[in-house]
Scaffold this motif. Structure first.
Motif, PDB file in Angstrom:
ATOM      1  N   HIS A   1      44.331 -33.550 116.332  1.00 52.84           N
ATOM      2  CA  HIS A   1      42.945 -34.247 115.504  1.00 52.84           C
ATOM      3  C   HIS A   1      41.979 -34.147 116.615  1.00 52.84           C
ATOM      4  N   VAL A   2      40.915 -33.561 116.331  1.00 52.61           N
ATOM      5  CA  VAL A   2      39.793 -33.752 117.146  1.00 52.61           C
ATOM      6  C   VAL A   2      38.185 -34.130 116.492  1.00 52.61           C
ATOM      7  N   TRP A   3      37.633 -35.219 117.082  1.00 52.64           N
ATOM      8  CA  TRP A   3      36.270 -35.876 116.294  1.00 52.64           C
ATOM      9  C   TRP A   3      35.419 -35.682 117.493  1.00 52.64           C
ATOM     10  N   ARG A   4      34.260 -34.959 116.965  1.00 53.51           N
ATOM     11  CA  ARG A   4      33.216 -34.484 117.974  1.00 53.51           C
ATOM     12  C   ARG A   4      31.913 -34.477 117.270  1.00 53.51           C
ATOM     13  N   SER A   5      30.609 -35.012 118.023  1.00 50.67           N
ATOM     14  CA  SER A   5      29.397 -34.969 117.255  1.00 50.67           C
ATOM     15  C   SER A   5      29.447 -35.673 115.826  1.00 50.67           C
ATOM     16  N   GLY A   6      30.258 -36.616 115.873  1.00 48.88           N
ATOM     17  CA  GLY A   6      30.282 -37.212 114.283  1.00 48.88           C
ATOM     18  C   GLY A   6      30.910 -36.687 113.282  1.00 48.88           C
ATOM     19  N   GLN A   7      31.765 -35.708 113.548  1.00 47.75           N
ATOM     20  CA  GLN A   7      32.437 -34.854 112.384  1.00 47.75           C
ATOM     21  C   GLN A   7      33.811 -34.367 112.970  1.00 47.75           C
TER      22      GLN A   7
ATOM     23  N   SER B   1      49.853 -26.700 111.557  1.00 47.67           N
ATOM     24  CA  SER B   1      50.822 -27.591 111.081  1.00 47.67           C
ATOM     25  C   SER B   1      50.386 -28.717 110.606  1.00 47.67           C
ATOM     26  N   TYR B   2      49.160 -29.413 111.025  1.00 45.91           N
ATOM     27  CA  TYR B   2      48.608 -30.726 110.912  1.00 45.91           C
ATOM     28  C   TYR B   2      47.375 -30.691 109.925  1.00 45.91           C
ATOM     29  N   ARG B   3      46.910 -29.468 109.740  1.00 44.88           N
ATOM     30  CA  ARG B   3      45.687 -29.281 108.592  1.00 44.88           C
ATOM     31  C   ARG B   3      45.932 -29.885 107.210  1.00 44.88           C
ATOM     32  N   GLY B   4      45.062 -30.807 106.896  1.00 45.13           N
ATOM     33  CA  GLY B   4      45.214 -31.395 105.696  1.00 45.13           C
ATOM     34  C   GLY B   4      46.146 -32.674 105.802  1.00 45.13           C
ATOM     35  N   ARG B   5      46.780 -32.865 106.866  1.00 41.08           N
ATOM     36  CA  ARG B   5      47.727 -34.073 106.747  1.00 41.08           C
ATOM     37  C   ARG B   5      47.146 -34.937 107.883  1.00 41.08           C
ATOM     38  N   SER B   6      46.121 -34.996 108.766  1.00 41.13           N
ATOM     39  CA  SER B   6      45.682 -35.838 109.719  1.00 41.13           C
ATOM     40  C   SER B   6      44.353 -36.286 109.441  1.00 41.13           C
ATOM     41  N   SER B   7      44.035 -37.451 109.769  1.00 41.58           N
ATOM     42  CA  SER B   7      42.626 -38.154 109.589  1.00 41.58           C
ATOM     43  C   SER B   7      42.636 -39.665 110.390  1.00 41.58           C
ATOM     44  N   LEU B   8      41.009 -39.789 110.621  1.00 34.88           N
ATOM     45  CA  LEU B   8      40.840 -40.808 111.353  1.00 34.88           C
ATOM     46  C   LEU B   8      40.147 -41.985 110.391  1.00 34.88           C
ATOM     47  N   PHE B   9      39.934 -43.195 110.818  1.00 33.72           N
ATOM     48  CA  PHE B   9      39.440 -44.236 109.950  1.00 33.72           C
ATOM     49  C   PHE B   9      37.955 -44.153 110.325  1.00 33.72           C
ATOM     50  N   ILE B  10      37.199 -43.613 109.686  1.00 33.90           N
ATOM     51  CA  ILE B  10      35.764 -43.275 110.133  1.00 33.90           C
ATOM     52  C   ILE B  10      35.019 -44.614 110.168  1.00 33.90           C
ATOM     53  N   ASN B  11      35.030 -45.484 109.132  1.00 33.18           N
ATOM     54  CA  ASN B  11      34.362 -46.706 109.260  1.00 33.18           C
ATOM     55  C   ASN B  11      35.070 -47.767 110.493  1.00 33.18           C
ATOM     56  N   GLU B  12      36.138 -47.481 110.876  1.00 30.58           N
ATOM     57  CA  GLU B  12      36.549 -48.485 112.007  1.00 30.58           C
ATOM     58  C   GLU B  12      36.290 -47.717 113.589  1.00 30.58           C
TER      59      GLU B  12
END
Length: 462
Positions: free
Chosen positions: A79-85, A94-105
């Motif tokens: 999972h990669v987070w860059r420039s606010g997205q 194999s991880y697409r659609g199965r990984s996520s971050l807690f944006i509000n945290e």
């Protein structure tokens, strides 16, 4: 001259305050740490799991570059987070659609990762990092299967040397790889053979082990399969009746007596055979000598001295001699006979079964050795092997199409088991082949493609 910002002049005190402020921010960021859990995270297959990771002291990382990676993957990005997205295209498929971050945290420094519908392949070590801060931490994920499908103790045989019975425990459907332990009724560990482990195509493990139980042990025996990483275990027990130990202790005497009787009978049969062969040879020599004497007497006797009976025999013999009729052509072989003689290909299709013999029958019911003792190859298409244990209903197994047993070669037939095979070079594997144990009456018949049946073995397995 004092510095100016947007036409406003700044006093030296304000400039100094700004510099101190930025210096404190830099020092604070330099002291920040990315922290993960000290213990592995455990998850079950198909469940959701959170991999903890956060910044200490807490600070807003919304504008930072955040990366979750696994070094054993290609590509390595989970999972990669860059420039606010989220950058979806950079992730491992194999991880697409199965990984996520807690944006509000993120504004509180929480960069934990959530994985949905966990798979066995998700197990491994993950790296949680903020590249620009040069900070990172590691999280180990252990993925376990749900409850094992089976756990069974069975009687495998007897150990005559130690006067005990042999038990086998087997369990399937485990992940990660478990350990197998034997315990007596008081919970004491028993000394057992090595644990055999088999990993199936579904990545689940099957484990099995054998132990010899002696009379000094309690009659209640426990088999325990456990996974220390996730504190998960299953246990079953078996009661061994006293009669099993009594049969084991008494079984040695009949075996010795049986061997002695068999040896004596074999010697007697050999002596009888030698006597009959000697007597037959002596009779043949005497008969040949008498025939030679009679022919000599007949040749020396004058024609006039022949008896009336001899003259009559000569007349009959002269009448029986008929010259061959050369006017008739010799009979031609029928087309059917010609085709039957030319049906042989790369192997003999004869229905004669006497050329196939038993070389070895494994005492614990794992395999059978056959051998082609003839000088010709045998095509076993349509042939069958019939097994009967202790006069129970027989089971029949058919050889596969176009199977050839070459002249002088052996054939290993083994049942297809989940545990590690005793013989790994089997020629044929038969699913659910009937099993036998030491002391069972085993009868093996071979049935040819023409229905001819031959008994290969009828004996008690020792």
């Amino acid at each position: 001259m004092l510095p100016q910002i947007d036409g406003l002049s700044l006093s030296p005190v304000k400039v100094f305050s700004i510099l101190i402020f930025h210096l404190l921010i830099h020092l604070n960021r330099a002291e920040s740490q990315v922290v993960g859990p000290h213990q592995p995270v455990v998850a079950l297959v198909d469940d959701d799991v959170i991999l903890p990771c956060h910044v200490e002291p807490a600070e807003d990382v919304t504008a930072e570059i955040l990366e979750w990676t696994r070094s054993d993957l290609n590509p390595r990005f989970v999972h990669v987070w860059r420039s606010g997205q989220d950058l979806v295209n950079t992730r491992n498929p194999s991880y697409r659609g199965r990984s996520s971050l807690f944006i509000n945290e993120l504004k509180r420094g929480n960069i934990s990762l959530k994985l949905s519908r966990v798979k066995l392949s998700d197990g491994g070590t993950y790296e949680c990092s903020i590249p620009l801060m040069e900070k990172k931490s590691f999280v180990k994920l252990v993925v376990a299967s749900h409850a094992a499908r089976s756990l069974l103790i069975s009687l495998s045989g007897t150990d005559e040397n130690r006067g005990g019975v042999v038990l086998q425990c087997e369990s399937a459907g485990w992940y990660p790889e478990p350990e197998l332990l034997w315990l007596d009724g008081e919970g004491n560990l028993l000394s057992a053979g090595p644990t055999e482990t088999l990993r199936g195509p579904d990545d689940l493990y099957t484990v099995s082990s054998r132990v010899t139980v002696e009379k000094r042990h309690s009659n209640n025996i426990n088999c325990r399969v456990q996974q220390k990483q996730i504190s998960k275990s299953r246990e079953t027990h078996k009661h061994v009746p006293d009669e099993f130990f009594e049969l084991t202790s008494c079984s040695a005497a009949p075996i010795v007596i049986g061997l002695a009787v068999s040896l004596a009978v074999s010697i007697i049969l050999i002596l009888i055979g030698v006597f009959f062969i000697w007597r037959q040879n002596k009779t043949n020599v005497r008969r040949a000598h008498c025939d030679a004497c009679k022919e000599q007497e007949t040749a020396n006797r004058p024609e006039t001295d022949k008896t009336e009976r001899d003259q009559e025999q000569d007349k009959l013999m002269s009448q029986d001699i008929v010259p061959p009729d050369t006017s008739k052509p010799p009979p031609e072989k029928s087309q059917t006979s010609f085709e039957e003689q030319n049906k042989s290909g790369s192997a003999n299709h004869s229905s004669k079964t006497g050329d196939i013999t038993v070389v070895e029958v494994e005492k614990n019911g794992n395999y059978i050795f056959l051998k082609n003792t003839s000088s010709e190859n045998k095509l076993l298409s349509g042939w069958k092997l019939k097994l009967q244990i202790n006069n129970r209903e027989s089971a029949t197994y058919e050889f596969k199409e176009n199977f050839i047993l070459k002249a002088g070669e052996t054939l290993l037939l083994r049942q297809d088991a989940v545990s590690k095979p005793i013989k790994t070079d089997a020629d044929l594997l038969w699913m659910n082949m009937v099993n036998w144990n030491v002391g069972d009456d085993v009868k093996i018949d071979l049935i040819s493609n023409t229905g001819e049946e031959q008994m290969l073995l009828k004996n008690k397995i020792m």
